[in-house]
Design a protein around this motif. Sequence first.
Motif, PDB file in Angstrom:
ATOM      1  N   GLU A 222      56.843  27.745  48.522  1.00  0.00           N
ATOM      2  CA  GLU A 222      56.110  29.009  48.915  1.00  0.00           C
ATOM      3  C   GLU A 222      56.180  30.287  47.990  1.00  0.00           C
ATOM      4  OE1 GLU A 222      54.660  29.186  51.613  1.00  0.00           O
ATOM      5  OE2 GLU A 222      55.597  27.308  52.830  1.00  0.00           O
ATOM      6  N   LEU A 223      54.938  30.899  47.776  1.00  0.00           N
ATOM      7  CA  LEU A 223      54.797  31.979  46.920  1.00  0.00           C
ATOM      8  C   LEU A 223      55.897  32.857  46.959  1.00  0.00           C
ATOM      9  CD1 LEU A 223      53.338  33.331  44.516  1.00  0.00           C
ATOM     10  CD2 LEU A 223      51.583  34.070  46.015  1.00  0.00           C
ATOM     11  N   ILE A 224      56.198  33.366  47.985  1.00  0.00           N
ATOM     12  CA  ILE A 224      57.343  34.241  48.478  1.00  0.00           C
ATOM     13  C   ILE A 224      58.589  33.975  47.537  1.00  0.00           C
ATOM     14  CG2 ILE A 224      57.945  33.391  51.066  1.00  0.00           C
ATOM     15  CD1 ILE A 224      58.171  36.777  49.457  1.00  0.00           C
ATOM     16  N   ASP A 225      59.070  32.594  47.816  1.00  0.00           N
ATOM     17  CA  ASP A 225      60.390  32.261  47.085  1.00  0.00           C
ATOM     18  C   ASP A 225      60.304  32.469  45.644  1.00  0.00           C
ATOM     19  OD1 ASP A 225      61.538  31.791  49.745  1.00  0.00           O
ATOM     20  OD2 ASP A 225      60.277  29.524  49.653  1.00  0.00           O
TER      21      ASP A 225
ATOM     22  N   LEU B 219      58.181  34.422  43.970  1.00  0.00           N
ATOM     23  CA  LEU B 219      58.275  36.014  43.769  1.00  0.00           C
ATOM     24  C   LEU B 219      59.691  36.459  43.800  1.00  0.00           C
ATOM     25  CD1 LEU B 219      55.027  37.158  45.929  1.00  0.00           C
ATOM     26  CD2 LEU B 219      55.331  37.055  43.244  1.00  0.00           C
TER      27      LEU B 219
ATOM     28  N   THR C  81      39.408  30.834  48.811  1.00  0.00           N
ATOM     29  CA  THR C  81      39.149  31.338  49.973  1.00  0.00           C
ATOM     30  C   THR C  81      39.465  32.623  49.776  1.00  0.00           C
ATOM     31  OG1 THR C  81      41.329  30.567  50.737  1.00  0.00           O
ATOM     32  CG2 THR C  81      39.476  29.416  51.704  1.00  0.00           C
ATOM     33  N   VAL C  82      40.171  33.108  49.061  1.00  0.00           N
ATOM     34  CA  VAL C  82      40.828  34.522  48.939  1.00  0.00           C
ATOM     35  C   VAL C  82      39.543  35.511  48.551  1.00  0.00           C
ATOM     36  CG1 VAL C  82      42.200  36.056  47.284  1.00  0.00           C
ATOM     37  CG2 VAL C  82      43.029  33.973  48.304  1.00  0.00           C
TER      38      VAL C  82
ATOM     39  N   ASN D 245      37.036  35.886  50.209  1.00  0.00           N
ATOM     40  CA  ASN D 245      36.635  36.744  51.255  1.00  0.00           C
ATOM     41  C   ASN D 245      37.825  37.753  51.633  1.00  0.00           C
ATOM     42  OD1 ASN D 245      34.399  35.508  51.890  1.00  0.00           O
ATOM     43  ND2 ASN D 245      35.500  33.586  53.142  1.00  0.00           N
ATOM     44  N   ASN D 246      38.981  37.727  51.055  1.00  0.00           N
ATOM     45  CA  ASN D 246      39.917  38.695  51.201  1.00  0.00           C
ATOM     46  C   ASN D 246      40.745  39.132  50.073  1.00  0.00           C
ATOM     47  OD1 ASN D 246      42.015  39.853  52.578  1.00  0.00           O
ATOM     48  ND2 ASN D 246      42.823  37.927  53.591  1.00  0.00           N
TER      49      ASN D 246
ATOM     50  N   GLU E  62      42.059  41.745  49.382  1.00  0.00           N
ATOM     51  CA  GLU E  62      43.205  42.518  49.931  1.00  0.00           C
ATOM     52  C   GLU E  62      44.421  41.823  49.809  1.00  0.00           C
ATOM     53  OE1 GLU E  62      40.466  42.624  51.874  1.00  0.00           O
ATOM     54  OE2 GLU E  62      39.679  44.766  52.106  1.00  0.00           O
ATOM     55  N   TYR E  63      44.271  40.418  50.091  1.00  0.00           N
ATOM     56  CA  TYR E  63      45.484  39.488  50.049  1.00  0.00           C
ATOM     57  C   TYR E  63      46.194  39.697  48.886  1.00  0.00           C
ATOM     58  CZ  TYR E  63      47.672  34.928  49.447  1.00  0.00           C
ATOM     59  OH  TYR E  63      48.452  33.794  49.382  1.00  0.00           O
TER      60      TYR E  63
ATOM     61  N   ASP F 117      47.696  42.965  48.366  1.00  0.00           N
ATOM     62  CA  ASP F 117      49.078  43.348  48.838  1.00  0.00           C
ATOM     63  C   ASP F 117      50.149  42.458  48.340  1.00  0.00           C
ATOM     64  OD1 ASP F 117      47.693  44.630  50.937  1.00  0.00           O
ATOM     65  OD2 ASP F 117      47.781  43.053  52.581  1.00  0.00           O
ATOM     66  N   ILE F 118      49.918  41.548  47.542  1.00  0.00           N
ATOM     67  CA  ILE F 118      50.882  40.909  46.850  1.00  0.00           C
ATOM     68  C   ILE F 118      51.394  41.791  45.501  1.00  0.00           C
ATOM     69  CG2 ILE F 118      51.607  38.662  45.311  1.00  0.00           C
ATOM     70  CD1 ILE F 118      49.761  37.041  47.254  1.00  0.00           C
TER      71      ILE F 118
ATOM     72  N   GLY G 199      53.232  44.712  46.893  1.00  0.00           N
ATOM     73  CA  GLY G 199      54.952  44.341  47.066  1.00  0.00           C
ATOM     74  C   GLY G 199      55.601  44.175  45.966  1.00  0.00           C
ATOM     75  N   SER G 200      54.949  43.314  45.064  1.00  0.00           N
ATOM     76  CA  SER G 200      55.742  43.105  43.794  1.00  0.00           C
ATOM     77  C   SER G 200      55.916  44.294  43.006  1.00  0.00           C
ATOM     78  CB  SER G 200      54.841  42.190  42.882  1.00  0.00           C
ATOM     79  OG  SER G 200      54.414  40.953  43.427  1.00  0.00           O
TER      80      SER G 200
ATOM     81  N   PHE H  80      52.905  33.370  53.535  1.00  0.00           N
ATOM     82  CA  PHE H  80      51.667  34.189  53.233  1.00  0.00           C
ATOM     83  C   PHE H  80      50.468  33.584  53.821  1.00  0.00           C
ATOM     84  CE2 PHE H  80      53.198  36.122  48.863  1.00  0.00           C
ATOM     85  CZ  PHE H  80      54.416  36.790  49.578  1.00  0.00           C
TER      86      PHE H  80
ATOM     87  N   GLY I 241      43.960  41.256  54.329  1.00  0.00           N
ATOM     88  CA  GLY I 241      45.226  41.140  53.496  1.00  0.00           C
ATOM     89  C   GLY I 241      46.069  40.397  53.630  1.00  0.00           C
ATOM     90  N   ASN I 242      47.376  40.343  53.265  1.00  0.00           N
ATOM     91  CA  ASN I 242      48.292  39.257  53.196  1.00  0.00           C
ATOM     92  C   ASN I 242      49.018  39.173  54.380  1.00  0.00           C
ATOM     93  OD1 ASN I 242      49.929  37.272  52.555  1.00  0.00           O
ATOM     94  ND2 ASN I 242      51.105  38.369  50.951  1.00  0.00           N
TER      95      ASN I 242
ATOM     96  N   PRO J  82      58.463  43.742  51.477  1.00  0.00           N
ATOM     97  CA  PRO J  82      57.219  44.297  51.627  1.00  0.00           C
ATOM     98  C   PRO J  82      55.717  43.762  51.021  1.00  0.00           C
ATOM     99  CG  PRO J  82      57.822  45.240  49.445  1.00  0.00           C
ATOM    100  CD  PRO J  82      58.837  43.982  49.816  1.00  0.00           C
ATOM    101  N   TYR J  83      55.804  42.492  50.944  1.00  0.00           N
ATOM    102  CA  TYR J  83      54.368  41.605  50.515  1.00  0.00           C
ATOM    103  C   TYR J  83      53.402  41.583  51.343  1.00  0.00           C
ATOM    104  CZ  TYR J  83      57.300  40.399  46.252  1.00  0.00           C
ATOM    105  OH  TYR J  83      58.142  40.463  45.007  1.00  0.00           O
TER     106      TYR J  83
ATOM    107  N   ARG K  87      51.288  43.056  54.850  1.00  0.00           N
ATOM    108  CA  ARG K  87      50.890  44.315  55.555  1.00  0.00           C
ATOM    109  C   ARG K  87      51.105  44.067  57.053  1.00  0.00           C
ATOM    110  NH1 ARG K  87      44.704  45.393  54.804  1.00  0.00           N
ATOM    111  NH2 ARG K  87      45.304  45.182  52.500  1.00  0.00           N
TER     112      ARG K  87
END
Lengths: 514, 303
Positions: free
Chosen positions: A409-412, A414, A437-438, A440-441, A443-444, A447-448, A451-452, B13, B20-21, B133-134, B136
Motif C-alpha cells: 500500500e502506498l500509505i505504508d 509514505l 485512471t488518475v 480523471n482525478n 486531485e488524487y 491530496d497525496i 498530506g506528504s 488510497f 481526490g484521494n 492527512p493524505y 480528504r
Amino acid sequence: MREISMERVEQIRQDIYGTITSLTMTHEQKLTAMCNHADSLMEVLDLPEGLDELLNVPIEKKCICDLNEGHAPMRPRYIVPDYGKLMRDGCEFLKLDPPKDLQEALNALLIFYKHVPSVTNYPVFIGNLDQLIEPFLEGVDDETAFKAIRLFMMHIDRTIVDSFCHADIGPKPTRAGLLIMKAEAELEDATPNLTMRYDPEITSDEFALAGVDCALHSAKPSFANHKMFSSELGENYAIASCYNGLLIGGGSYTLCRLILNHIADRADSIEQFKKETLPYVLDIMARYMDARIKFMVEESNFFEYSFLVKEGFISKERFSAMYGLVGLAECVNTLFEKEGKEGRFGHNEEANQLGVEIMDIIEAFNNAHENPYCLGTGKRFLLHAQVGLAEDICTSPGTRIPIGEEPKELIDHLRVLEKFHKYFPSGTGDIFPIDITVHNNPEYVLDIVKGSFKEGIRYLSFYRGDSDVIRVTGYLVKRSEMEKLDRGEAVLQNTTGLGLGSAKYGKILERKVR
Amino acid sequence: MAVEALVNKIIPFSSVDGPGNRTAVFLQGCNFDCRYCHNPETIHLCVSCGLCVEKCPTGALSWTDEPEDLREVRHRDGEERERGRLRPGYVRYDAAKCVLCDACIGNCPHGSSPRITHMTAEAVMKQVRRQMPYIRGITVSGGECTRQRDFLVGLFTLARAEGLDCLLDSNGTLDFSKDPELLAVTDGVMLDIKAFDAADHRLVTGHDNAMVLQNARYLASLGKLPEIRTVIVPGLFDGEESVRRTAGFLAPYLKAGAIRYKLIRYRPMGVRAQYAAHPTPDLAFMERLKRMVCEMGFTAVIA
Ligand code: SF4
Ligand code: SF4
C-alpha cells in the motif's frame, strides 16, 4: 603535483583511443570524455590517509564515491547563478543589456545558459523560470507568449543535452508557469527537469493541478516542499540538477557519497558499525571533500577569473557542498542479516528504526564538521540523498526502499519516507508511477502531495505508468531514446546512457505502479 | 453493543471513488443482482456452507464452532445461513495467511466471499486514521452500503468530527428523504442510475427504478448528488437514450450543485460468465455521450 606511473598513462591512452573511436557517442559527449581523461592524469589534491582503499576499489567494495568529479576540479560541481540579476542588470561580459521585452528576456537567458559551467559542462539550474519571465508577459497575448515559450523550452532540450538541467516554477501561481507547463506537456521532452515549489498557503489548487496534469504527460514537474526548503535555506533557494536544494547566487563545490551498504559489509555487528566503522568513513569522506574544496577555492583560480563571480552572479558566500549517501536500505538489511535478525528496511519497524539511528549519527557528525569555505550554510555541508549511478548494483538511491520491495500500500510506503526526508536540505526524493485512471482525478495526486508535505516529506515525483518520458532516479529520459541507444545508435542526450544502465541494473521500469 | 458492519475490504488510497484521494470501504451484501456486476462476490452474504475451505491453498480458511468468536451479526439475510451447510459451524478467515488468489470467491456457489470482517464504526475509523492527512475523505461503497445504515451513521459521525468529507455510493433503493439522520452526516451520495426506463432497469437489475429516480431528484435538489453513473452496455439497453433522459431529468437541479456524470464502459472482466457476452462500447460513442451531457451542463468523465 605528484608523479604517476607509466602503466597508468598507458591505460588512459587506451581510454582516449576508445573515446575517439566510439560509435555511440556524439561529438559533444566525446569532448567531455576527453576532458575527463586529461584530468585523470592529475594528482594535485592533498588526500586524507586511508581514502585509497575506500575510494579506488571495484564498485562492489567502494565505500566512498566522488561521482567522477575528477582529480583536479576546475569549477564547482553545481553552479546556481542569480538570473534575476541578469534580468535587472544585463551582463557586461556577454554584452547583454537588461532585457526590455519577452523576446529579449528569453534570448538573454539562452545566451547566458551557454556560459554556465558545471560538472556536466551544462547548466544544472536555469532559473526560477516563471518568475523571471512573468514581468515580460504584460501586454503579450496568450498565443504569442505560448509560441515564444514553447520554442524556448524546445531550444533548451535540443542544446542543453543533459537532463540534469533543472528549472523551477512556483510557489506563486503565474501565467508564465501555466504556459511553461502547457508547453512541457505538449513537448514531452526530457530536458529541462522541472520542479514546482509548492506551498498550500501560496500556491493555488488550480496551479498545482496544472502541475499534476503536466506530470502525467511528461513526468514533470516534481513537487518540492517549499515551507521546508525555505525554512532551511531561506526564500532564495533553487532546486537544481536532480532535486538538489542549493542557494541562488552560489551552488555546491562538490558532492561525494557514502555507499552505506558497502560500509556495513566491513562491520561485524550493528554496535561496531555505529561506533567504529561508520564514524571512520564519515571522517575520511569529510576530509576528502575539504581537500577538493580547498583546491577549488585556493588553487584553481575559478573564483578569480570567472565573469560569473566578477559580475556577482555567484559568490563564495553563497556556496556549500553536498555530503551524500546511498544504500541505507541495503545497509540496514546487511546489518540485520549479520545479527540473524528478521525483517527488512521499509517493512519492519525495528529495521526502519535502525535506519533512523544511522541517519542521526551521520547528521550529528555533519553538524560537528566545519568547512571554512561553505559560507552559504554556516560552514557546514548539506546532507544529500544521492540518486544513484547507472553502475550501482544492489544499492538503492539515498534512503529509498528498493524497487520490487515497495510496501503493497502506498500509505505504508509514505509512512517510511516521512522518517527520512527531513535529514536532507540539499535534496532527496521519491518517485511514483501512477495508474492512468488518475487522469480523471488529478486531485488524487494533489491530496497525496498536500498530506506528504504536512507529514514532513520533502520532494515527490509522479509519472504515468505508460509514459514515454520517465523519471530514472532524479533525471528524466525517454523510453524510446533508451531503446535506440540499446540498439547501438547514437542519441542526443547524455543522460539516456545513464538511464539505460539504470533500466538494466536499477530495475527502474519495474517500479510499483500506484 | 456498537453496530457492526460486514466489511468486504478497505482500500486505503482510492482515486476512483469520488473526488481526490479517499479511503474506500466496501460493505458486503446487495439487494440488486446486476447482470454486469463487476464484484459479484459482494452481492450475497456468506452462508458458511464451507465449500471454499478446501479450495484455499494456504489454509487461510478453516472451520470453527464458535460463533461468538466470529461475533456473528444479526443481519437481514440471517435465514440464508441455514442453507446447504456441509457441517455445523462457521467458516473463519485469517487475513494474515491469505494471498488474495480469489480461489474461494471463484468457487463460491452463493455469490459470496468468506473474506468478510465484522467491524464497528470505531474499528473502521481506526483504519481510516492511518491515511490521514493524505486523504480528504471516505467513501462507503459495496454491495449496497445503505442496507447497513446504522453503521453508516456511526462511521460518518466519527469521520466528520475529524474533518473528513463523507460520501456514499448507492443503488438508490433506500428512501433518503425518509432518513434525515443519515443525510445529515452524508456530504454526498454517488448514485448508480443503471437505466432511465423502468423496463430496462428491471432487465439490468431485476428491480424497478422509481425509488432510484426519486432519490436522484431529491438529492440533486439538496446539492448532495456529486456524481451519477451509468454503465453503457451495448445490446443490453439503449445507452444513449437512457443517458439523455437521465441528464434531462436532473439538469434543472444543477444550480443546487455540480453533478459529475461518470459514463462507464462495460468491460466483461470480472463479470459472471453467463452475462459476459456483451461487447465493450467504442470510445467514439462514449465521447459523443460525454459531449451531449457536457452541453447539458454536467461535467463528465469516461471510465
Ligand atoms: S464464501 Fe461461499 S463457499 Fe465459502 S462458506 Fe461462504 S457461502 Fe460457502
Ligand atoms: S483468496 Fe485468500 S482465503 Fe481465498 S482461497 Fe485464496 S488464499 Fe484462501
